[in-house]
Write an enzyme that holds these catalytic residues in place. Structure first.
Site, PDB file in Angstrom:
ATOM      1  CB  CYS A  88      66.819  34.876  19.152  1.00 41.30           C
ATOM      2  SG  CYS A  88      67.223  34.367  17.460  1.00 41.30           S
ATOM      3  CG  HIS A 203      65.075  38.936  17.647  1.00 42.84           C
ATOM      4  ND1 HIS A 203      66.144  39.060  18.508  1.00 42.84           N
ATOM      5  CD2 HIS A 203      65.459  38.071  16.683  1.00 42.84           C
ATOM      6  CE1 HIS A 203      67.145  38.298  18.074  1.00 42.84           C
ATOM      7  NE2 HIS A 203      66.746  37.691  16.966  1.00 42.84           N
ATOM      8  CD  GLU A 205      65.180  41.795  20.646  1.00 39.14           C
ATOM      9  OE1 GLU A 205      66.200  41.295  20.125  1.00 39.14           O
ATOM     10  OE2 GLU A 205      64.240  41.098  21.100  1.00 39.14           O
TER      11      GLU A 205
END
Length: 226
Positions: A88, A203, A205
């Site tokens: 990001c 992102h 994750e």
């Protein structure tokens, strides 16, 4: 930071005040890495891989990065061919500068880490931030997206991005792979693979199985220290 007895590669998750990094920590562990959240220079340089997260405004993230000398540590790792993954705003700060909060003030773009030429600028879209799931136009031969089906979706949260790739190559080194996405009237860089430096605007994750696969691909490129 030596690798564990299980031979899992060691990953330093850089702690420079960029926001909540617990989800990245958990996702990297699930991807097979031994993760240490740290700002210690020795640990950062010794790890098999370094992850640079980022949440918030470009200039604020750069200020935090410089406070822990993170920009120098990134440069030292890359000079030695040691893997780095930016996420990001952690991708955005790899570029020369960002205009967030400088627009309309007459100020120049806030300087970034300068690993790549280019400026992070506001996306041209009726709805901002760009928040939610989106597809990525993946370049052929990608190791980052290996195993990903067509039209896989990833989770984005941002209002700014890099809309032009400006790095010129001389033909003697492998050209970076640049992956793109679209929001509103903007086509922007969604991810880059450039030798030891990988980065994603989205992102991983927070991208479910798709992001988990990407992180496993990255962790799989790391070579545990003896």
């Amino acid at each position: 930071m030596p690798s564990s007895s299980t031979d899992s590669p060691s990953v330093a998750l850089l702690d420079y005040g960029s926001g909540n990094i617990r989800s990245a920590h958990r996702a990297l562990e699930r991807a097979g890495a031994e993760v240490t959240v740290t700002r210690d220079p020795g640990t950062v340089l010794a790890a098999d891989g370094l992850v640079v997260p980022g949440v918030g405004a470009f200039a604020a993230c750069m200020a935090g990065l410089r406070e822990v000398k993170g920009d120098r540590l990134i440069g030292q790792r890359l000079a030695g061919g040691r893997p780095v993954l930016g996420i990001c705003v952690g991708m955005q700060i790899m570029f020369e500068g960002g205009v967030e909060y400088a627009e309309g003030t007459g100020a120049t773009a806030a300087p970034g880490a300068g690993e790549w030429p280019g400026t992070v600028e506001r996306l041209d879209a009726d709805v901002l931030p760009h928040m939610g799931w989106n597809t990525v136009d993946v370049a052929e031969g990608s190791a980052m997206f290996a195993g990903a089906p067509a039209n896989e979706r990833y989770y984005f949260v941002h209002s700014y991005g890099v809309r032009r790739w400006e790095l010129e190559t001389d033909g003697r080194t492998q050209a970076p792979l640049v992956h793109w996405a679209e929001h509103g009237r903007s086509r922007f860089i969604a991810a880059v693979e450039n030798g030891p430096l990988w980065a994603t605007q989205f992102h991983p994750e927070k991208s479910g199985d798709a992001g988990a696969r990407l992180l496993r691909n990255w962790v799989g490129t790391l070579r545990p220290s003896p």
